[in-house]
Design an enzyme around this catalytic site. Sequence first.
Site, mmCIF file in Angstrom:
data_model
loop_
_atom_site.group_PDB
_atom_site.id
_atom_site.type_symbol
_atom_site.label_atom_id
_atom_site.label_comp_id
_atom_site.label_asym_id
_atom_site.label_seq_id
_atom_site.Cartn_x
_atom_site.Cartn_y
_atom_site.Cartn_z
ATOM 1 N N LYS A 266 8.702 0.543 1.335
ATOM 2 C CA LYS A 266 8.691 -0.059 2.594
ATOM 3 C C LYS A 266 9.737 0.400 3.349
ATOM 4 O O LYS A 266 10.657 0.835 2.895
ATOM 5 C CB LYS A 266 8.820 -1.654 2.607
ATOM 6 N N ARG A 340 -1.930 -8.382 -5.455
ATOM 7 C CA ARG A 340 -3.548 -8.393 -6.264
ATOM 8 C C ARG A 340 -3.602 -7.654 -7.550
ATOM 9 O O ARG A 340 -4.416 -7.923 -8.327
ATOM 10 C CB ARG A 340 -4.566 -7.485 -5.273
HETATM 11 N N1 BES Z 1 4.188 -8.678 0.080
HETATM 12 C C1 BES Z 1 3.274 -8.028 1.133
HETATM 13 C C2 BES Z 1 2.571 -8.558 2.105
HETATM 14 C C3 BES Z 1 3.652 -9.302 3.072
HETATM 15 C C4 BES Z 1 3.886 -8.691 4.401
HETATM 16 C C5 BES Z 1 3.800 -10.678 2.975
HETATM 17 C C6 BES Z 1 4.692 -9.232 5.261
HETATM 18 C C7 BES Z 1 4.796 -11.293 4.020
HETATM 19 C C8 BES Z 1 5.095 -10.562 4.921
HETATM 20 C C9 BES Z 1 2.197 -7.163 0.010
HETATM 21 O O1 BES Z 1 2.760 -6.916 -1.241
HETATM 22 C C10 BES Z 1 1.938 -5.956 0.937
HETATM 23 O O2 BES Z 1 2.891 -5.038 0.893
HETATM 24 N N2 BES Z 1 0.665 -5.599 1.244
HETATM 25 C C11 BES Z 1 0.275 -4.656 2.188
HETATM 26 C C12 BES Z 1 -0.995 -4.210 1.515
HETATM 27 C C13 BES Z 1 -1.433 -2.776 2.051
HETATM 28 C C14 BES Z 1 -0.534 -1.631 1.383
HETATM 29 C C15 BES Z 1 -2.778 -2.454 1.781
HETATM 30 C C16 BES Z 1 0.623 -4.856 3.551
HETATM 31 O O3 BES Z 1 -0.116 -6.069 3.948
HETATM 32 O O4 BES Z 1 0.754 -3.875 4.406
HETATM 33 MN MN MN Z 2 3.827 -5.035 -1.310
#
Ligand code: BES
Ligand code: MN
Length: 499
Positions: A266, A340
């Site tokens: 990230k 997931r």
């Molecule tokens: N924990 C994150 C989602 C999230 C983002 C929660 C911002 C709270 C605030 C999750 O693990 C994630 O990174 N999701 C990705 C999924 C994508 C790679 C398909 C996302 O939402 O960008």
């Molecule tokens: Mn994530």
Amino acid sequence: MIIKMHQIVPGQIEQQDPELLVLLVPAGQSGFTGHDYPQALTDTISHYQALGDWHEKSKYLLCLSPTQIKAKRLLLVNTDMDIPVSQARQTSQLIDGTLKQLNLTEAQLFMPPWLTNSQRLIHALYHASYRFADYKTSPQPALPEKIELLVCNDELQDELAYATALHTGKCISRDLANMPGNLCTPTYFAQQALLLAERYSSITTEILDEQQLAELGMGAYLAVGRGSAQPTCMPVMHYRGTLSDVPTIWVIGKGITFDTGGITLKKPPGMQNMIYDMCGGAAVAGLMAALAELKLAVNVTGVIATAENMPDGDAFRPGDILTTMSGQTVEIISTDAEGRLVLCDAITYARQHNPALIIDVATLTGAQIVSLGSHASGLMGNSPALNQALEKAGEDSDDRAWTMPIWPDYQEPLDSPFADMRNAGSNSPGMITAGCYLARFAGDTPWAHLDIAGTSFHYGTGNSATGRPLPLLLQFLRNYSNLSAAQWSIDTDACGFLP
Ligand code: BES
Ligand code: MN
Ligand code: ZN
């Protein structure tokens, strides 16, 4: 902080001598006329009206050293008779802020008979009193200790007991969620789960370690934590509130103690917020405590699907093909779609234990925030009846969820040329795609998924965990416990959501 009740007749208000007395004045009226209040109070209001300090448009007034009544300070607050959520929160923050400003720890609040929805104010008072034990070493203002509700009858007794149990759970949940990644690790989660079993005889806890998870075949779950120096584990807590052998409800929470994204790293600004990526797991721990406090007649098993998602030489990578506990294989598109991966194996584990239904709660996608913001959690599931019951519980508890479709039409982005599925789509509606992924593991077991990315903590500013969706979950179980099995029908066949 604790809220207690003290029964009085309105005529005795002037005899109370708290450090701070809070009186609600009905909106549209500047005084108490017609509400059977003692003359001394009416005179006090008249005094401030004559001064011009209190008038029809006043929202609130803090009166120091009022002369006609025994209370040392008086806080007047204007509220609607059917108090809306926002007003209950503002009023509670005002009371909390006043205590803080005056460095007081206690107040009395008269609950006027005209106030409908009093329970809403009680919940808000508890919510506003929460402090995260910060790590400042300089002296901080005294913490609020007690609010005494002055009531005219004992009608609120049950609601207060319910709110107090919910508050106990929410404090546990918010503390865990607010703790950063170096303090709340998977091992810490496990310790807290064991402590709950020590504290409450209705809870038993087992901790599945890496070896046990491997023996169960949880290839997806274990992949997530492989880049972390913190060992992965899976705390499972059993609350038994009824001896009858009614089937158990399983609640699974995503407890990623820090989500760097893994090899799919990230960017810094968003990464900061990922200390909150365990709000789902934290909600499950709080739920178990609240159930035990309430002694609710249901059987619930809570799972904290916890791991830390770090990049490392041994971390899992994009392109990897994992075998899940269900036997289905997954091609990794993004190591950042890790929630997931722990959830799908936890769901399979739950299904092997003959659950009545499964609910998972997770800060799963940024797309949930884009879609619904912080007002409603995203709700997806394979049973319309369960979805409806959860939406209703959200309405009942001011912790709303909104149902999103997971029609088979939405499954396509998960197609993989090599494996049974991918773990993410590209340019697909992210919240729904994640729901569709989980649906493949729920099969025909009644299941619902709450995406709480936008509701469980304040994104950007404030940086504090809200305790959501614990109010919704507890309300759902409360509603559920009030139903007989015959009244409660969950249909998965009619829904057509199965991939
Ligand atoms: N924990 C994150 C989602 C999230 C983002 C929660 C911002 C709270 C605030 C999750 O693990 C994630 O990174 N999701 C990705 C999924 C994508 C790679 C398909 C996302 O939402 O960008
Ligand atoms: Mn994530
Ligand atoms: Zn995550």
